[in-house]
Design a protein around this motif. Structure first.
Motif, PDB file in Angstrom:
ATOM      1  N   ARG A 107      45.682  71.008  78.709  1.00 46.75           N
ATOM      2  CA  ARG A 107      46.024  72.393  78.331  1.00 46.75           C
ATOM      3  C   ARG A 107      47.177  72.396  77.321  1.00 46.75           C
ATOM      4  O   ARG A 107      47.115  73.043  76.278  1.00 46.75           O
ATOM      5  CB  ARG A 107      46.382  73.203  79.594  1.00 46.75           C
ATOM      6  CG  ARG A 107      47.123  74.492  79.346  1.00 46.75           C
ATOM      7  CD  ARG A 107      46.473  75.414  78.311  1.00 46.75           C
ATOM      8  NE  ARG A 107      45.119  75.807  78.687  1.00 46.75           N
ATOM      9  CZ  ARG A 107      44.195  76.231  77.818  1.00 46.75           C
ATOM     10  NH1 ARG A 107      44.469  76.289  76.519  1.00 46.75           N
ATOM     11  NH2 ARG A 107      42.991  76.573  78.225  1.00 46.75           N
ATOM     12  N   VAL A 153      44.544  67.313  83.526  1.00 49.15           N
ATOM     13  CA  VAL A 153      44.064  68.643  83.122  1.00 49.15           C
ATOM     14  C   VAL A 153      45.237  69.487  82.609  1.00 49.15           C
ATOM     15  O   VAL A 153      45.130  70.159  81.576  1.00 49.15           O
ATOM     16  CB  VAL A 153      43.325  69.333  84.298  1.00 49.15           C
ATOM     17  CG1 VAL A 153      43.016  70.794  83.966  1.00 49.15           C
ATOM     18  CG2 VAL A 153      42.035  68.576  84.612  1.00 49.15           C
ATOM     19  N   LYS A 154      46.383  69.412  83.323  1.00 46.54           N
ATOM     20  CA  LYS A 154      47.575  70.145  82.849  1.00 46.54           C
ATOM     21  C   LYS A 154      47.966  69.682  81.442  1.00 46.54           C
ATOM     22  O   LYS A 154      48.299  70.484  80.567  1.00 46.54           O
ATOM     23  CB  LYS A 154      48.761  69.875  83.793  1.00 46.54           C
ATOM     24  CG  LYS A 154      48.767  70.746  85.022  1.00 46.54           C
ATOM     25  CD  LYS A 154      49.802  70.294  86.031  1.00 46.54           C
ATOM     26  CE  LYS A 154      51.229  70.327  85.501  1.00 46.54           C
ATOM     27  NZ  LYS A 154      52.201  69.882  86.557  1.00 46.54           N
ATOM     28  N   CYS A 193      38.386  64.333  77.791  1.00 48.21           N
ATOM     29  CA  CYS A 193      38.639  64.150  79.231  1.00 48.21           C
ATOM     30  C   CYS A 193      37.622  63.159  79.783  1.00 48.21           C
ATOM     31  O   CYS A 193      36.410  63.412  79.755  1.00 48.21           O
ATOM     32  CB  CYS A 193      38.565  65.482  79.958  1.00 48.21           C
ATOM     33  SG  CYS A 193      39.115  65.327  81.671  1.00 48.21           S
ATOM     34  N   LYS A 226      37.811  74.388  80.585  1.00 43.89           N
ATOM     35  CA  LYS A 226      38.707  75.543  80.678  1.00 43.89           C
ATOM     36  C   LYS A 226      40.114  75.207  80.193  1.00 43.89           C
ATOM     37  O   LYS A 226      40.834  76.066  79.684  1.00 43.89           O
ATOM     38  CB  LYS A 226      38.749  76.072  82.123  1.00 43.89           C
ATOM     39  CG  LYS A 226      37.522  76.909  82.486  1.00 43.89           C
ATOM     40  CD  LYS A 226      37.629  77.502  83.870  1.00 43.89           C
ATOM     41  CE  LYS A 226      38.746  78.525  83.986  1.00 43.89           C
ATOM     42  NZ  LYS A 226      38.522  79.728  83.178  1.00 43.89           N
ATOM     43  N   ALA A 227      40.511  73.954  80.353  1.00 47.40           N
ATOM     44  CA  ALA A 227      41.844  73.525  79.891  1.00 47.40           C
ATOM     45  C   ALA A 227      41.874  73.322  78.371  1.00 47.40           C
ATOM     46  O   ALA A 227      42.942  73.111  77.806  1.00 47.40           O
ATOM     47  CB  ALA A 227      42.263  72.249  80.606  1.00 47.40           C
ATOM     48  N   TYR A 260      52.096  63.954  84.345  1.00 52.36           N
ATOM     49  CA  TYR A 260      52.046  64.912  83.225  1.00 52.36           C
ATOM     50  C   TYR A 260      52.972  64.511  82.074  1.00 52.36           C
ATOM     51  O   TYR A 260      52.526  64.410  80.924  1.00 52.36           O
ATOM     52  CB  TYR A 260      52.394  66.314  83.744  1.00 52.36           C
ATOM     53  CG  TYR A 260      52.561  67.341  82.644  1.00 52.36           C
ATOM     54  CD1 TYR A 260      51.450  67.947  82.060  1.00 52.36           C
ATOM     55  CD2 TYR A 260      53.835  67.685  82.180  1.00 52.36           C
ATOM     56  CE1 TYR A 260      51.604  68.878  81.036  1.00 52.36           C
ATOM     57  CE2 TYR A 260      53.992  68.613  81.159  1.00 52.36           C
ATOM     58  CZ  TYR A 260      52.869  69.203  80.592  1.00 52.36           C
ATOM     59  OH  TYR A 260      53.034  70.113  79.576  1.00 52.36           O
ATOM     60  N   LEU A 268      36.580  72.270  84.707  1.00 51.49           N
ATOM     61  CA  LEU A 268      38.050  72.281  84.659  1.00 51.49           C
ATOM     62  C   LEU A 268      38.553  71.803  83.294  1.00 51.49           C
ATOM     63  O   LEU A 268      39.432  72.422  82.692  1.00 51.49           O
ATOM     64  CB  LEU A 268      38.622  71.361  85.749  1.00 51.49           C
ATOM     65  CG  LEU A 268      38.612  71.893  87.179  1.00 51.49           C
ATOM     66  CD1 LEU A 268      39.022  70.787  88.151  1.00 51.49           C
ATOM     67  CD2 LEU A 268      39.560  73.088  87.307  1.00 51.49           C
ATOM     68  N   SER A 324      46.037  70.849  73.981  1.00 53.33           N
ATOM     69  CA  SER A 324      45.129  71.770  73.290  1.00 53.33           C
ATOM     70  C   SER A 324      45.935  72.883  72.622  1.00 53.33           C
ATOM     71  O   SER A 324      45.683  73.238  71.461  1.00 53.33           O
ATOM     72  CB  SER A 324      44.129  72.328  74.308  1.00 53.33           C
ATOM     73  OG  SER A 324      43.451  73.415  73.779  1.00 53.33           O
TER      74      SER A 324
END
Ligand code: G3P
Length: 218
Positions: free
Chosen positions: A99, A95-96, A110, A124-125, A67, A121, A102
């Motif tokens: 988020r 994905v983290k 992605c 949604k992120a 991350y 996923l 964004s």
């Protein structure tokens, strides 16, 4: 439907841009390696050179898989040019990071999407784009186009703003089928974009028109 060219070669990008139908560029570490650029500063300069050719949407991929590393690299890439879209792999830390990016207003793509669950996923992120690899699915006897169709349905069901960027496109029918399914973007090698020009009846028709013109001038 947007067209991106899937290459890091400046001459190919310039040629695709010259046709007046290009909306962006996607790269990945393998495509960058093919160009033979060595060292981080040169890689960043190369992304800038790509940004200078096209109007927007230059996907530049992070190498980090944790991350903190993804965020650090994403900031470095986003600082190159406002045209940069940070490409992040479909992994939990990715994905983290999507988020966070964004929420910061940094656009993301992605990548390495092979299932509808992965795409949900990423959407949604807050990913700007998801990149389902249709050719690589076809390579393992799985219907890549069926994934595109599923994603169009799912994203419409929930009004996801994330765009479906069909990747790993190998031939013109992939583009046509993506267009029929409603994919937002197709990213293709230059050779595949150029294959769209071809039809033997166009060549035959043009030869006939030119011959008739020549004959009429004698
Ligand atoms: O955009 C993804 C693409 O570069 C992968 O294509 O042909 O290596 O599966 P391919």
């Amino acid at each position: 439907m947007k067209f991106f060219v899937d290459t890091a070669k400046l001459d190919e990008i310039a040629k695709a841009e010259s046709y007046g139908v290009l909306d962006g560029v996607t790269t990945n570490p393998s495509l960058m390696a093919k160009v033979g650029i060595k060292g981080r500063p040169n890689i960043l300069k190369h992304y800038k050179a790509i940004c200078d050719i096209v109007s927007d949407n230059v996907s530049a991929e992070v190498i980090a898989t944790d991350y903190e590393g993804i965020i650090k690299e994403a900031h470095e890439l986003a600082n190159i040019d406002t045209k940069i879209v940070v490409k992040v792999p479909m992994i939990p830390d990715g994905v983290k990071a999507i988020r966070t990016l964004s929420d910061e207003g940094i656009r993301t793509n992605c990548t390495l999407i092979f299932s509808a669950g992965q795409a949900i996923l990423a959407a949604k992120a807050g990913a700007s784009y998801v990149s389902p690899f249709i050719g690589r699915l076809d390579d393992v006897s799985t219907d890549g186009m069926a994934l595109i169709e599923d994603l169009v349905t799912i994203f419409e069901n929930y009004d996801f703003e994330t765009e479906i960027l069909a990747a790993s496109i190998r031939h013109p029918m992939h583009i046509i089928d993506c267009a029929k399914a409603g994919a937002d973007v197709a990213t293709c090698p230059l050779s595949v974009i150029e294959q769209l020009f071809n039809h033997p009846l166009t060549d035959k028709g043009l030869a006939g028109f030119l011959a008739d013109y020549e004959a009429s001038q004698k």
